[in-house]
Design a protein around this motif. Sequence first.
Motif, PDB file in Angstrom:
ATOM      1  N   GLY A  48     -26.428  -5.703  71.174  1.00  0.00           N
ATOM      2  CA  GLY A  48     -26.239  -5.444  69.756  1.00  0.00           C
ATOM      3  C   GLY A  48     -27.513  -5.490  68.951  1.00  0.00           C
ATOM      4  O   GLY A  48     -28.614  -5.331  69.481  1.00  0.00           O
ATOM      5  N   LEU A  49     -27.350  -5.743  67.629  1.00  0.00           N
ATOM      6  CA  LEU A  49     -28.492  -5.841  66.723  1.00  0.00           C
ATOM      7  C   LEU A  49     -29.088  -7.238  66.834  1.00  0.00           C
ATOM      8  O   LEU A  49     -28.358  -8.225  66.920  1.00  0.00           O
ATOM      9  CB  LEU A  49     -28.066  -5.596  65.276  1.00  0.00           C
ATOM     10  CG  LEU A  49     -27.302  -4.312  64.955  1.00  0.00           C
ATOM     11  CD1 LEU A  49     -27.123  -4.189  63.447  1.00  0.00           C
ATOM     12  CD2 LEU A  49     -27.997  -3.098  65.514  1.00  0.00           C
ATOM     13  N   MET A  50     -30.415  -7.329  66.782  1.00  0.00           N
ATOM     14  CA  MET A  50     -31.088  -8.615  66.937  1.00  0.00           C
ATOM     15  C   MET A  50     -32.016  -8.896  65.758  1.00  0.00           C
ATOM     16  O   MET A  50     -32.650  -7.995  65.226  1.00  0.00           O
ATOM     17  CB  MET A  50     -31.882  -8.627  68.251  1.00  0.00           C
ATOM     18  CG  MET A  50     -30.984  -8.714  69.473  1.00  0.00           C
ATOM     19  SD  MET A  50     -31.869  -8.415  71.020  1.00  0.00           S
ATOM     20  CE  MET A  50     -31.861  -6.626  71.040  1.00  0.00           C
ATOM     21  N   GLU A  51     -32.064 -10.175  65.373  1.00  0.00           N
ATOM     22  CA  GLU A  51     -32.962 -10.655  64.340  1.00  0.00           C
ATOM     23  C   GLU A  51     -33.621 -11.941  64.827  1.00  0.00           C
ATOM     24  O   GLU A  51     -33.204 -12.520  65.833  1.00  0.00           O
ATOM     25  CB  GLU A  51     -32.209 -10.913  63.024  1.00  0.00           C
ATOM     26  CG  GLU A  51     -31.780  -9.650  62.284  1.00  0.00           C
ATOM     27  CD  GLU A  51     -32.949  -8.882  61.680  1.00  0.00           C
ATOM     28  OE1 GLU A  51     -34.095  -9.364  61.784  1.00  0.00           O
ATOM     29  OE2 GLU A  51     -32.718  -7.816  61.101  1.00  0.00           O
ATOM     30  N   GLY A  52     -34.625 -12.411  64.083  1.00  0.00           N
ATOM     31  CA  GLY A  52     -35.398 -13.548  64.568  1.00  0.00           C
ATOM     32  C   GLY A  52     -35.156 -14.863  63.862  1.00  0.00           C
ATOM     33  O   GLY A  52     -35.685 -15.887  64.283  1.00  0.00           O
TER      34      GLY A  52
ATOM     35  N   SER B 218     -34.159 -13.399  70.556  1.00  0.00           N
ATOM     36  CA  SER B 218     -33.238 -14.357  71.176  1.00  0.00           C
ATOM     37  C   SER B 218     -31.941 -14.502  70.386  1.00  0.00           C
ATOM     38  O   SER B 218     -31.013 -15.175  70.843  1.00  0.00           O
ATOM     39  CB  SER B 218     -33.913 -15.732  71.299  1.00  0.00           C
ATOM     40  OG  SER B 218     -34.287 -16.219  70.023  1.00  0.00           O
ATOM     41  N   LEU B 219     -31.856 -13.885  69.198  1.00  0.00           N
ATOM     42  CA  LEU B 219     -30.687 -14.042  68.344  1.00  0.00           C
ATOM     43  C   LEU B 219     -29.989 -12.699  68.118  1.00  0.00           C
ATOM     44  O   LEU B 219     -30.623 -11.730  67.706  1.00  0.00           O
ATOM     45  CB  LEU B 219     -31.093 -14.640  66.996  1.00  0.00           C
ATOM     46  CG  LEU B 219     -31.744 -16.039  67.050  1.00  0.00           C
ATOM     47  CD1 LEU B 219     -32.222 -16.442  65.669  1.00  0.00           C
ATOM     48  CD2 LEU B 219     -30.782 -17.058  67.621  1.00  0.00           C
ATOM     49  N   VAL B 220     -28.685 -12.657  68.395  1.00  0.00           N
ATOM     50  CA  VAL B 220     -27.892 -11.438  68.210  1.00  0.00           C
ATOM     51  C   VAL B 220     -27.162 -11.522  66.873  1.00  0.00           C
ATOM     52  O   VAL B 220     -26.433 -12.476  66.605  1.00  0.00           O
ATOM     53  CB  VAL B 220     -26.882 -11.243  69.354  1.00  0.00           C
ATOM     54  CG1 VAL B 220     -26.019 -10.010  69.092  1.00  0.00           C
ATOM     55  CG2 VAL B 220     -27.608 -11.119  70.684  1.00  0.00           C
ATOM     56  N   LEU B 221     -27.369 -10.528  66.042  1.00  0.00           N
ATOM     57  CA  LEU B 221     -26.729 -10.468  64.729  1.00  0.00           C
ATOM     58  C   LEU B 221     -25.281 -10.021  64.825  1.00  0.00           C
ATOM     59  O   LEU B 221     -24.374 -10.642  64.263  1.00  0.00           O
ATOM     60  CB  LEU B 221     -27.517  -9.526  63.815  1.00  0.00           C
ATOM     61  CG  LEU B 221     -26.878  -9.133  62.483  1.00  0.00           C
ATOM     62  CD1 LEU B 221     -26.684 -10.363  61.603  1.00  0.00           C
ATOM     63  CD2 LEU B 221     -27.724  -8.095  61.767  1.00  0.00           C
ATOM     64  N   CYS B 222     -25.047  -8.923  65.535  1.00  0.00           N
ATOM     65  CA  CYS B 222     -23.688  -8.417  65.724  1.00  0.00           C
ATOM     66  C   CYS B 222     -23.677  -7.478  66.913  1.00  0.00           C
ATOM     67  O   CYS B 222     -24.712  -6.913  67.269  1.00  0.00           O
ATOM     68  CB  CYS B 222     -23.178  -7.713  64.459  1.00  0.00           C
ATOM     69  SG  CYS B 222     -23.984  -6.128  64.107  1.00  0.00           S
ATOM     70  N   PRO B 223     -22.519  -7.288  67.559  1.00  0.00           N
ATOM     71  CA  PRO B 223     -22.451  -6.371  68.700  1.00  0.00           C
ATOM     72  C   PRO B 223     -22.561  -4.918  68.263  1.00  0.00           C
ATOM     73  O   PRO B 223     -22.302  -4.586  67.097  1.00  0.00           O
ATOM     74  CB  PRO B 223     -21.069  -6.672  69.296  1.00  0.00           C
ATOM     75  CG  PRO B 223     -20.265  -7.181  68.145  1.00  0.00           C
ATOM     76  CD  PRO B 223     -21.228  -7.950  67.283  1.00  0.00           C
ATOM     77  N   LEU B 224     -22.932  -4.059  69.191  1.00  0.00           N
ATOM     78  CA  LEU B 224     -23.049  -2.631  68.879  1.00  0.00           C
ATOM     79  C   LEU B 224     -21.730  -2.059  68.386  1.00  0.00           C
ATOM     80  O   LEU B 224     -21.711  -1.133  67.567  1.00  0.00           O
ATOM     81  CB  LEU B 224     -23.506  -1.857  70.122  1.00  0.00           C
ATOM     82  CG  LEU B 224     -24.997  -1.870  70.449  1.00  0.00           C
ATOM     83  CD1 LEU B 224     -25.255  -1.059  71.706  1.00  0.00           C
ATOM     84  CD2 LEU B 224     -25.819  -1.333  69.285  1.00  0.00           C
ATOM     85  N   GLU B 225     -20.631  -2.594  68.875  1.00  0.00           N
ATOM     86  CA  GLU B 225     -19.323  -2.069  68.491  1.00  0.00           C
ATOM     87  C   GLU B 225     -19.040  -2.219  66.998  1.00  0.00           C
ATOM     88  O   GLU B 225     -18.184  -1.514  66.460  1.00  0.00           O
ATOM     89  CB  GLU B 225     -18.227  -2.763  69.304  1.00  0.00           C
ATOM     90  CG  GLU B 225     -18.163  -2.357  70.773  1.00  0.00           C
ATOM     91  CD  GLU B 225     -19.304  -2.937  71.607  1.00  0.00           C
ATOM     92  OE1 GLU B 225     -19.549  -2.424  72.716  1.00  0.00           O
ATOM     93  OE2 GLU B 225     -19.955  -3.905  71.132  1.00  0.00           O
TER      94      GLU B 225
END
Length: 270
Positions: free
Chosen positions: A183-187, A219-226
């Motif tokens: 998914g989308l990733m942020e720090g 290392s941090l996932v914001l939300c899944p691609l779905e």
Amino acid sequence: MHENDRHRVILSAVQDRSLVTVIDLCALTGASEATVRRDINTLDEQKKLRRVRGGAEALTTTPFVGLSGRPFSINETMNIAEKQAIAAAAVELCADGEPIIINGGTTTFQMVHPLASRRMQVFTNSFPIAEHLLKNTQNTVMLSGGIIYREQNIILSPFDNDVTRNFYAKRMFMGAQGIGPLGLMEGDPLLIQAEQKLIGQAEELIVLVDSSKFENRSSLVLCPLERVDTIITDDQIDDRTAAMLESADVTLIVVPSGAAQKEGVAHLPA
């Protein structure tokens, strides 16, 4: 685009950067070089900007500080043609009067220029975006509540009563530090917490990223691609990445690099 709308876009662009070339303004407005030069001459005569060789500059400029650790002025110049084209395609998805959310970032910031000819209801957590829209457009602007982070010039809050829950958006536009199969990733955890609240207030989630972001990881996932409805990127995206997005049922819009014009946008439905 009508003359008055072109003038708003041009004035918006020169307030963003100290110097804007005729080529840049052609990309932003979709007008010919001759038309843009006439517009610059007119605005120069009206003392709204200063005509210079090959372009125009603002009479006064205000520096913006963005989300990342690097100064916004430096970050904004990276992949600038791609960011402008992506942002222009994003604004084309909007209808006047719609409520939208624009999350802070250097790519989403480029939406302020085509928005100069629109009248939207914009909710944002970005001081640069809010300030530019207020000074250079007729859009309605609402800011989130919370703690002001001077270094990034954004407002973030861990609390529920920060106005976010009171705003409904047809679409939310945001960037990402990286995009991968998960998914989308942020720090930053606080950034993720704030962005997840914003995502929850929008019917559609539209992600604006240049193709380099598909190589980045965090290392941090914001939300899944779905959860993502649409991703807008440039034509350097590879086939493997496009297939990954298709398998997640994400609509992909590919914009030719440097071509911030509606006719240059290719829609690839998932």
